[in-house]
Structure formats: C-alpha cells, structure tokens
Design a protein around this motif. Structure first.
Motif, short mmCIF file in Angstrom:
data_model
loop_
_atom_site.label_atom_id
_atom_site.label_comp_id
_atom_site.label_asym_id
_atom_site.label_seq_id
_atom_site.Cartn_x
_atom_site.Cartn_y
_atom_site.Cartn_z
N GLN A 76 -34.25 12.01 26.74
CA GLN A 76 -33.46 13.23 26.59
C GLN A 76 -32.09 13.11 27.26
O GLN A 76 -31.18 13.88 26.95
N GLN A 77 -31.95 12.15 28.16
CA GLN A 77 -30.69 11.98 28.89
C GLN A 77 -29.79 10.90 28.28
O GLN A 77 -28.67 10.70 28.73
N VAL A 78 -30.29 10.19 27.26
CA VAL A 78 -29.50 9.12 26.63
C VAL A 78 -28.26 9.74 25.99
O VAL A 78 -28.33 10.74 25.30
N GLN A 79 -27.13 9.08 26.22
CA GLN A 79 -25.86 9.50 25.65
C GLN A 79 -25.50 8.57 24.49
O GLN A 79 -26.02 7.46 24.40
N PRO A 80 -24.60 9.00 23.60
CA PRO A 80 -24.16 8.09 22.54
C PRO A 80 -23.69 6.76 23.13
O PRO A 80 -22.89 6.75 24.07
N ALA A 81 -24.24 5.68 22.62
CA ALA A 81 -23.94 4.35 23.17
C ALA A 81 -22.61 3.82 22.63
O ALA A 81 -22.28 4.01 21.47
N ASP A 83 -21.88 0.61 22.46
CA ASP A 83 -22.13 -0.61 21.70
C ASP A 83 -23.63 -0.87 21.62
O ASP A 83 -24.40 -0.23 22.33
N PRO A 84 -24.05 -1.78 20.75
CA PRO A 84 -25.49 -2.03 20.56
C PRO A 84 -26.20 -2.47 21.84
O PRO A 84 -27.35 -2.08 22.06
N LYS A 85 -25.56 -3.28 22.67
CA LYS A 85 -26.20 -3.72 23.90
C LYS A 85 -26.47 -2.55 24.83
O LYS A 85 -27.51 -2.48 25.48
N GLU A 86 -25.54 -1.60 24.88
CA GLU A 86 -25.73 -0.42 25.72
C GLU A 86 -26.92 0.40 25.22
O GLU A 86 -27.72 0.91 26.00
N LEU A 87 -27.06 0.50 23.90
CA LEU A 87 -28.21 1.20 23.34
C LEU A 87 -29.51 0.48 23.68
O LEU A 87 -30.50 1.10 24.07
N ALA A 88 -29.50 -0.86 23.57
CA ALA A 88 -30.70 -1.64 23.89
C ALA A 88 -31.09 -1.45 25.35
O ALA A 88 -32.28 -1.31 25.67
N LEU A 89 -30.12 -1.41 26.24
CA LEU A 89 -30.41 -1.21 27.66
C LEU A 89 -30.99 0.19 27.89
O LEU A 89 -31.94 0.35 28.67
N ALA A 90 -30.46 1.18 27.21
CA ALA A 90 -31.01 2.54 27.32
C ALA A 90 -32.46 2.56 26.85
O ALA A 90 -33.32 3.21 27.46
N LEU A 91 -32.75 1.83 25.77
CA LEU A 91 -34.12 1.78 25.26
C LEU A 91 -35.06 1.06 26.22
O LEU A 91 -36.21 1.47 26.39
N LEU A 92 -34.58 0.01 26.86
CA LEU A 92 -35.39 -0.67 27.88
C LEU A 92 -35.71 0.28 29.02
O LEU A 92 -36.83 0.31 29.53
N ASN A 93 -34.72 1.06 29.44
CA ASN A 93 -34.93 2.02 30.52
C ASN A 93 -35.98 3.06 30.14
O ASN A 93 -36.82 3.44 30.95
N VAL A 94 -35.93 3.50 28.89
CA VAL A 94 -36.91 4.48 28.41
C VAL A 94 -38.30 3.86 28.36
O VAL A 94 -39.27 4.44 28.87
N GLN A 138 -36.52 9.29 20.06
CA GLN A 138 -35.55 10.25 20.57
C GLN A 138 -34.34 9.53 21.17
O GLN A 138 -33.20 9.96 21.00
N ALA A 139 -34.59 8.44 21.88
CA ALA A 139 -33.49 7.68 22.50
C ALA A 139 -32.58 7.06 21.45
O ALA A 139 -31.36 7.06 21.60
N VAL A 140 -33.16 6.53 20.37
CA VAL A 140 -32.35 5.95 19.28
C VAL A 140 -31.49 7.05 18.65
O VAL A 140 -30.31 6.85 18.39
N PHE A 141 -32.10 8.20 18.42
CA PHE A 141 -31.34 9.29 17.82
C PHE A 141 -30.20 9.73 18.74
O PHE A 141 -29.06 9.93 18.28
N ALA A 142 -30.48 9.86 20.03
CA ALA A 142 -29.45 10.27 20.98
C ALA A 142 -28.37 9.20 21.14
O ALA A 142 -27.18 9.52 21.25
N GLY A 143 -28.77 7.94 21.14
CA GLY A 143 -27.82 6.86 21.39
C GLY A 143 -27.05 6.40 20.17
O GLY A 143 -25.91 5.95 20.28
N ALA A 144 -27.67 6.49 18.97
CA ALA A 144 -27.03 5.98 17.76
C ALA A 144 -26.88 7.01 16.66
O ALA A 144 -26.30 6.73 15.62
#
Length: 199
Positions: A76-81, A83-94, A138-144
C-alpha cells in the motif's frame, strides 16, 4: 484466571518464536531461546510447547501471518517506480516483509523453501500464498499502474526468489541488487513497466 494466564504466556512465546524465526532463522527456534526472548522462565518453552516440532510449526504460522500482514502494508506504500529495477526492489521488499535484509537468502528464503517441502508446514505456507500474491499484485499496480492476474503475480514472486538464490549461488556481491537488476529486466520483457516508460 489461571487458564487465561497460561494462554497469555503461550501467546507471548508464539510471538517471540515468530520474531526469532524472521530475524535469526530456524536455528534460533529452541525452547530455551524462545522462552528467554518471551521474558519467561527457561522451562516454560517445554511446558507450553511440548515438542520442538510444535514450537517450530507455531513459529512458522505466526511468522507467515505477520509477513502477509506486513507485505500488504508495504504494498500500500509503494509509489510509482522511476524505473524497472526500482519496481523490482519494491516487490522484493513486499515479498520479504517485514524487512528485506542482506542475509535474506539464508535466514528467510531457504527456510521458506524447506517449509514448502515439509508435510507438517506445507498447509501453512499454502494458506498464506494468496495473501502474498495479492500484495504483489497491489505493489505492481501501485508501482507500474498495471493490473496483473494471480498467475502473473505467482510468476513474478517465483522469479524474485529464484533471482535471489541464483545471485547468492554465483557469489554476487549483493544478491538483492542482483535480483532487482535481473527482475527489473524481466518486468520490462513482460510489459509490466510500459507505464514507467511512458511517464
């Protein structure tokens, strides 16, 4: 009153066991260590959990409850990423909630894979899988800005874990950075970052 105190102490031990499993891994789950971290007498562990298998099963169950809860909060706290690596890191954190740490492969990932193979623990791991998939979605939707289905969320989750394992196996200096880099590339190939490229 006495039964309530007994239930309360058993609950304190269950919570301590879950924290220890997440922070230190399976080797930390001993009756004495859990009782100590729960602030109880050393013999309490055997009293409330007669077998080590029962104590470990409780630790896994509570740790997965907490992981799923924290994964959803992090998603729920993921922000629009950017770049792709930033999104991947957010997904790892989740996926590795409550906190992604450098020792994630040895302390968290390998024990989770082992739990999936253990007949005593499989049902616990399977019961939490939909919650974790939902957090990834949810993280993918928030980030991408894109929705993914359950199958895609499972593929992303498996890929994240595989990249961590592979990074560790080949001696990557930072398996987390390695996994984020490789999975970022995969997300691009899957078209999950097209919204990032348009921004």
């Amino acid at each position: 009153m006495k039964q309530q105190r007994s239930r309360d102490k058993k609950e304190v031990m269950a919570q301590a066991a879950a924290r220890l499993l997440i922070e230190e891994g399976p080797a930390a789950i001993t009756h004495r260590n859990v009782a100590d971290h729960a602030g109880l007498a050393p013999g309490s562990g055997n009293y409330y959990f007669p077998s080590k298998a029962e104590l470990y099963r409780t630790a896994v169950s509570r740790a997965e409850d907490y992981r799923a809860e924290q994964a959803m909060l992090l998603a729920q706290q993921v922000q629009p990423a950017a770049d792709p690596k930033e999104l991947a890191l957010a997904l790892l954190n989740v996926l590795y909630a409550p906190k992604l740490k450098p020792n994630v492969v040895g302390i968290r990932l390998i024990p989770m894979l082992d739990a999936h193979k253990d007949p005593e623990l499989q049902s616990i791991m399977r019961a939490h899988a939909p919650l974790l998939r939902s957090a990834v979605q949810q993280a993918v939707f928030a980030g991408a800005g894109q929705k993914i289905d359950d199958d895609c969320a499972e593929l992303v989750s498996m890929s994240l874990s595989s990249a961590l394992l592979y990074g560790q196996a080949i001696g990557a200096e930072d398996p987390i950075d390695y996994a984020a880099d490789r999975i970022g590339a995969l997300l691009g190939h899957l078209g999950l970052t097209s919204a990032l490229r348009r921004a």
